[in-house]
Design an enzyme around this catalytic site. Structure first.
Site, mmCIF file in Angstrom:
data_model
loop_
_atom_site.group_PDB
_atom_site.id
_atom_site.type_symbol
_atom_site.label_atom_id
_atom_site.label_comp_id
_atom_site.label_asym_id
_atom_site.label_seq_id
_atom_site.Cartn_x
_atom_site.Cartn_y
_atom_site.Cartn_z
ATOM 1 N N PHE A 138 0.856 -1.195 0.000
ATOM 2 C CA PHE A 138 0.000 0.000 0.000
ATOM 3 C C PHE A 138 0.882 1.232 0.000
ATOM 4 O O PHE A 138 1.790 1.360 0.816
ATOM 5 C CB PHE A 138 -0.914 0.019 1.236
ATOM 6 C CG PHE A 138 -1.895 1.161 1.194
ATOM 7 C CD1 PHE A 138 -3.045 1.073 0.424
ATOM 8 C CD2 PHE A 138 -1.658 2.336 1.894
ATOM 9 C CE1 PHE A 138 -3.940 2.139 0.348
ATOM 10 C CE2 PHE A 138 -2.555 3.400 1.831
ATOM 11 C CZ PHE A 138 -3.702 3.299 1.054
ATOM 12 N N ASP A 223 9.289 2.709 1.209
ATOM 13 C CA ASP A 223 8.125 3.438 1.715
ATOM 14 C C ASP A 223 8.084 3.231 3.219
ATOM 15 O O ASP A 223 7.703 2.162 3.702
ATOM 16 C CB ASP A 223 6.853 2.914 1.039
ATOM 17 C CG ASP A 223 5.597 3.610 1.562
ATOM 18 O OD1 ASP A 223 5.667 4.256 2.633
ATOM 19 O OD2 ASP A 223 4.547 3.484 0.914
ATOM 20 N N LYS A 252 2.825 10.161 8.213
ATOM 21 C CA LYS A 252 2.212 9.661 9.444
ATOM 22 C C LYS A 252 2.904 10.185 10.707
ATOM 23 O O LYS A 252 2.720 11.349 11.059
ATOM 24 C CB LYS A 252 2.178 8.127 9.399
ATOM 25 C CG LYS A 252 1.139 7.590 8.388
ATOM 26 C CD LYS A 252 0.919 6.114 8.563
ATOM 27 C CE LYS A 252 -0.074 5.538 7.577
ATOM 28 N NZ LYS A 252 -1.473 5.732 7.946
HETATM 29 C C1 LIG Z 1 3.125 2.351 3.738
HETATM 30 C C2 LIG Z 1 2.174 3.463 3.419
HETATM 31 N N1 LIG Z 1 2.424 4.270 2.384
HETATM 32 C C3 LIG Z 1 1.619 5.293 2.062
HETATM 33 C C4 LIG Z 1 0.469 5.542 2.783
HETATM 34 C C5 LIG Z 1 -0.418 6.684 2.396
HETATM 35 O O1 LIG Z 1 -0.297 7.724 3.288
HETATM 36 P P1 LIG Z 1 -1.389 8.910 3.308
HETATM 37 O O2 LIG Z 1 -2.678 8.291 3.695
HETATM 38 O O3 LIG Z 1 -0.843 9.894 4.291
HETATM 39 O O4 LIG Z 1 -1.432 9.459 1.924
HETATM 40 C C6 LIG Z 1 0.152 4.723 3.870
HETATM 41 C C7 LIG Z 1 -1.090 4.950 4.634
HETATM 42 O O5 LIG Z 1 -1.602 4.073 5.279
HETATM 43 C C8 LIG Z 1 1.022 3.659 4.195
HETATM 44 O O6 LIG Z 1 0.762 2.845 5.227
#
Ligand SMILES: Cc1ncc(COP(=O)(O)O)c(C=O)c1O
Length: 403
Positions: A138, A223, A252
Site C-alpha cells: 500500500f 516506503d 504519518k
Molecule cells: C506504507 C504506506 N504508504 C503510504 C500511505 C499513504 O499515506 P497517506 O494516507 O498519508 O497518503 C500509507 C497509509 O496508510 C502507508 O501505510
C-alpha cells in the site's frame, strides 16, 4: 455559534468513502481519548500509526502554538525556518542529503516515483521507466500510488492506469530476480507491509533487493510512511535492517498528527528534480515543519527508542497470553510499536469485529486487512496504559467468543 453535530450527520453531508465508527472522539491526552458522551478509550491505534506521541503532547502543543503566533504559510518561492531546521535534522539523522516536503504519505510516494523515473530516464534513456512493486503493498490513494500499490481493489474502477508498473510477491527474491531488468527504474518496498497485514520483510530479502537494484542500475525506494519515525524501534526501519535505500518516504508519525510528508534522498538523485519539475503549495508548511521538528527531537533519543523496544515486548507477551488462552491468534508479529495479531483460521475475515468489540470495551485498535488486528499506539505510551488497554482488549476478545 457551535452547532451540535452527531455521527448521523456524516451520512447527510459527507462523501460516503469512509464508514466511521459510531462514536466521535472530541479530546485526547497521552494515550487516552474521550468521545462526545464522555466515554474514555485507551488509544492503541494512534489514528492509523500517526499520533506518535499520543494526544496533546506538551512539546508538540508548544511547537504548534509558538509557530502559530509567528507565520503560518509562505509560498515555495520563499523558504522558511522550520522547514530548513527540520530538513537539517532529517539529513543529520539519516542517509539522506536532500529532502522534499509535502503533506501526506501518498504525496511523498508520488514524488518518489516521479523522481525515480525522472532520474532513470535522464541517466539511462526513455526505455528505463519500469517500477517493480509487491503484491499486497500500500502506497497511498493518488492514481499513481494506487497503481504502484499491490491491492487492485484500490486501483480498479478508475479507467486506464499509469503504465510500466509490475507486481511480484513480497519477500520473494526469485520473483524479483525474474522481474528486474535494465528497464527497471525503481523497486519499491515497505520494510514492513503495514496495510497488507503487518508483515515484516526478511533481512536477507532486503539485502538481495539492494544487490539486485545495484546490479541493474535501479533505485531502491523504501516506503517508510508507516514504519518511520521510531515506529520500528529505530528512527527508520532501514536502520534496523542495515539496508540503505536511495529514496525514502516518510509521513504519518512525522507530524505526530499534523499533516506532513517527506521524501528523503541523496544529492546525486535529488538534482534531477530541478526547478519547476515538481511542487506542492503546502509542502514545507511552517506549522507542519515546526511540529515535525519537535516530534524528531523527542523520538530520536536513545531513551525513547529503547522504550519502544521494551513496549514491543510488553505488547507481544500480553497478546501471546491472549492467544494461548483463547486460540484467537495464530501469530503475533511486527516491529517496535507496529504489531499485528494474525487471526486463527476460524476467525479469518473478522478483524473488523475485533475492532468494534474493542471500542465497546474502551480500547481503540486497528485492522490491517480482514485477518489481522493491528496495534500502533503512541511511542511513549505508559506501561500502565498498555496493561489497562490490554485488559480491556482481553475482555473484548472474551465478549466476542461468548457470542
Ligand atoms: C506504507 C504506506 N504508504 C503510504 C500511505 C499513504 O499515506 P497517506 O494516507 O498519508 O497518503 C500509507 C497509509 O496508510 C502507508 O501505510
Amino acid at each position: 455559534m457551535n452547532q451540535t453535530v452527531t455521527r448521523a450527520d456524516f451520512d447527510q453531508v459527507m462523501v460516503p468513502n469512509y464508514a466511521p465508527a459510531d462514536y466521535i472522539p472530541v479530546r485526547g491526552e497521552g494515550a487516552r481519548v474521550w468521545d462526545q458522551a464522555g466515554r474514555e478509550y485507551i488509544d492503541f491505534a494512534g489514528g492509523i500509526a500517526v499520533n506518535a506521541l499520543g494526544h496533546a503532547h506538551p512539546a508538540l502543543v508548544k511547537a504548534l502554538t509558538e509557530q502559530a503566533g509567528k507565520i503560518w504559510h509562505v509560498s515555495n518561492s520563499l523558504t522558511n525556518e522550520p522547514a530548513l531546521r527540520l530538513a537539517k535534522k532529517l539529513v543529520a539523522a539519516t542517509f539522506a542529503e536532500r529532502v522534499f516536503f509535502c503533506n501526506s504519505g501518498a504525496e511523498a510516494n508520488e514524488a518518489a516515483f516521479k523522481l525515480a523515473r525522472k532520474y532513470a530516464i535522464d541517466v539511462a534513456g526513455c526505455e528505463k521507466y519500469e517500477i517493480i512493486s509487491t503484491t499486497n503493498s500500500f502506497h497511498g490513494r493518488t492514481f499513481f500510488t494506487v497503481t504502484v500499490g499491490g491491492q487492485p481493489k484500490y486501483s480498479d474502477g478508475f479507467g486506464p492506469r499509469p503504465q510500466g508498473v509490475k507486481h511480484i510477491p513480497y519477500n520473494d527474491v526469485a520473483a524479483l530476480k525474474a522481474a528486474i531488468s535494465d528497464k527497471t527504474a525503481a523497486v519499491v518496498v515497505e520494510p514492513v507491509q503495514g496495510e497488507g497485514g503487518v508483515l515484516p520483510a526478511d533481512k536477507a530479502y532486503l539485502e538481495a533487493v539492494r544487490a539486485l537494484c545495484d546490479q541493474h542500475g535501479a533505485l531502491l525506494v523504501f516506503d517508510e510512511v508507516q514504519t518511520g519515525v521510531g515506529r520500528s524501534g529505530s528512527l527508520y526501519a532501514y536502520m534496523e535492517y542495515g539496508v540503505t535505500p536511495d529514496i525514502l518516504t516518510s509521513a504519518k508519525s512525522l507530524g505526530g498528527g499534523f499533516p506532513i510528508g517527506a521524501m528523503l534522498t541523496t544529492e546525486k538523485i535529488a538534482k534531477h528534480f530541478g526547478v519547476g519539475t515538481h511542487g506542492s503549495t503546502y509542502g514545507g508548511n511552517p506549522l507542519a515543519c515546526a511540529v515535525a521538528e519537535a516530534v524528531i527531537d523527542v523520538v530520536n533519543t536513545p531513551e525513547v527508542l529503547a522504550g519502544i523496544r521494551a513496549k514491543h515486548a510488553r505488547f507481544v507477551s500480553q497478546l501471546n497470553a491472549i492467544a494461548a488462552k483463547t486460540g484467537v491468534f495464530s501469530e503475533v508479529r511486527g516491529m517496535g510499536l507496529l504489531i499485528g495479531a494474525v487471526l486463527a483460521d476460524v476467525y479469518k475475515g473478522r478483524a473488523k469485529d475485533f475492532m468494534t468489540a474493542a471500542a465497546k470495551a474502551g480500547v481503540m485498535v486497528l485492522q490491517a486487512g480482514p485477518d489481522v488486528v493491528r496495534f500502533a499506539p503512541s511511542l511513549v505510551i505508559a506501561d500502565a496504559d498498555i496493561d489497562e488497554g490490554m485488559a480491556r482488549f482481553a475482555q473484548a476478545v472474551d465478549s466476542l467468543l461468548a457470542k
